[in-house]
Design an enzyme around this catalytic site. Structure first.
Site, mmCIF file in Angstrom:
data_model
loop_
_atom_site.group_PDB
_atom_site.id
_atom_site.type_symbol
_atom_site.label_atom_id
_atom_site.label_comp_id
_atom_site.label_asym_id
_atom_site.label_seq_id
_atom_site.Cartn_x
_atom_site.Cartn_y
_atom_site.Cartn_z
ATOM 1 N N GLU A 1 35.586 -8.050 -21.316
ATOM 2 C CA GLU A 1 34.150 -8.260 -21.151
ATOM 3 C C GLU A 1 33.670 -7.516 -19.907
ATOM 4 O O GLU A 1 34.463 -7.142 -19.037
ATOM 5 C CB GLU A 1 33.873 -9.775 -21.027
ATOM 6 C CG GLU A 1 32.421 -10.175 -20.819
ATOM 7 C CD GLU A 1 31.487 -9.656 -21.897
ATOM 8 O OE1 GLU A 1 31.224 -8.438 -21.914
ATOM 9 O OE2 GLU A 1 30.992 -10.467 -22.703
ATOM 10 N N HIS B 1 32.397 -7.058 -16.276
ATOM 11 C CA HIS B 1 32.693 -7.823 -15.056
ATOM 12 C C HIS B 1 31.363 -8.224 -14.407
ATOM 13 O O HIS B 1 30.608 -7.368 -13.953
ATOM 14 C CB HIS B 1 33.522 -6.958 -14.101
ATOM 15 C CG HIS B 1 34.177 -7.712 -12.989
ATOM 16 N ND1 HIS B 1 33.486 -8.599 -12.184
ATOM 17 C CD2 HIS B 1 35.459 -7.716 -12.530
ATOM 18 C CE1 HIS B 1 34.320 -9.105 -11.284
ATOM 19 N NE2 HIS B 1 35.519 -8.590 -11.476
ATOM 20 N N HIS C 1 34.833 -12.599 -29.789
ATOM 21 C CA HIS C 1 35.586 -13.854 -29.717
ATOM 22 C C HIS C 1 34.700 -15.071 -29.994
ATOM 23 O O HIS C 1 33.486 -15.045 -29.769
ATOM 24 C CB HIS C 1 36.240 -14.001 -28.340
ATOM 25 C CG HIS C 1 35.251 -14.078 -27.214
ATOM 26 N ND1 HIS C 1 34.586 -15.241 -26.877
ATOM 27 C CD2 HIS C 1 34.806 -13.135 -26.354
ATOM 28 C CE1 HIS C 1 33.783 -15.009 -25.862
ATOM 29 N NE2 HIS C 1 33.889 -13.736 -25.521
ATOM 30 N N THR D 1 34.814 -21.941 -23.401
ATOM 31 C CA THR D 1 34.358 -23.128 -22.659
ATOM 32 C C THR D 1 33.233 -22.758 -21.700
ATOM 33 O O THR D 1 32.325 -23.555 -21.468
ATOM 34 C CB THR D 1 35.521 -23.750 -21.877
ATOM 35 O OG1 THR D 1 36.165 -22.738 -21.090
ATOM 36 C CG2 THR D 1 36.545 -24.364 -22.828
#
Length: 253
Positions: free
Chosen positions: A89, A91, A11, A15
């Site tokens: 993703e 953890h 990806h 942010t």
């Protein structure tokens, strides 16, 4: 001889990537830069005249939105998309939300590298008092997981252990059937697929840095073994800088 092609993309910048925070299963948005990276990925795929039959992504919006952007930019939004938590993703447990550079300054760069890049050492678990516990562990999107499937933290080994069954049971059969597959996912779930495809050692996969928003192309034989090294769709300088930026994430400022 190559008989299949697989395209994967991490990806675009989120942010929390931008703020250098451990993101993991927190559902961060794409940053403005990340949205632009996704558009560039779409253009690179369009320029390469690549078409797909089925797409796979995680249940986290930064990967989903990257995929949407690519499908929009290549006029393939009608394609079937399979979303699964197994491509999420890694953890990051109790580290979720912490600034990576501040954590490195506090615990040392080596400890942060161990947490981020060691193969089988997980970070501290996320307990019920963690500020993001409810927004992750009690989220409706994970309501269907069986007992013991929902992690509180993961090592890279753990991440691969839950991603690979999906690869073996769902994705690989589609590729072998001749389907052209696009996967939009995350640094560590994609790392697991790369490790499996290339037969990489635990140590080698720790040092592999996948850049955000740059498509990765594999040419595969009938047994789904690479016939050529992975290649990136993008100019060499852009790829080099992106990989260096990923490697620098766990260093104290």
């Amino acid at each position: 001889m190559s008989t299949h092609r697989l395209v994967m993309v991490r990806h675009g910048e989120s942010t929390w990537n931008q703020e250098n925070r451990f993101c993991g299963w927190f559902d961060a948005e794409l940053s403005e830069k990340g949205a632009e990276e996704a558009k560039k990925a779409a253009q690179a795929i369009k320029d390469a005249k690549m078409e797909f039959d089925i797409c796979y992504t995680s249940v986290l919006k930064r990967a989903i939105r990257t995929l949407w952007t690519i499908l929009d930019g290549t006029d393939q939004m009608w394609l079937p998309v399979v979303r699964t938590w197994r491509l999420n993703e890694r953890h990051y447990g109790g580290l979720t939300g912490l600034n990576k550079a501040e954590t490195a300054a506090k615990h040392g760069e080596e400890q942060v590298k161990i947490w981020r890049r060691s193969f089988d050492i997980p970070p501290p678990p996320m307990d019920e008092k963690h500020p993001y516990y409810k927004s992750i562990s009690k989220e409706r999107r994970y309501a269907g997981l069986k007992a013991g499937e929902l992690p509180t933290c993961e090592s890279l080994k753990d991440t691969i252990a839950r991603a690979l069954p999906f690869w073996n049971d769902e994705i690989a059969p589609q590729i072998k059937a001749g389907k052209r597959v696009l996967i939009a996912a995350h640094g560590n779930s994609l790392r697991g697929i790369v490790k499996h495809l290339e037969g990489m050692s635990d140590q080698a996969i720790m040092e592999l840095n996948l850049p955000t928003g740059i498509p990765i192309v594999y040419e595969l034989d009938q047994a789904l073994k690479p016939t050529k090294p992975m290649r990136f769709l993008g100019d060499e300088e852009t790829v080099r800088k992106a990989m260096e930026a990923v490697a620098a994430q766990g260093k104290a400022k």
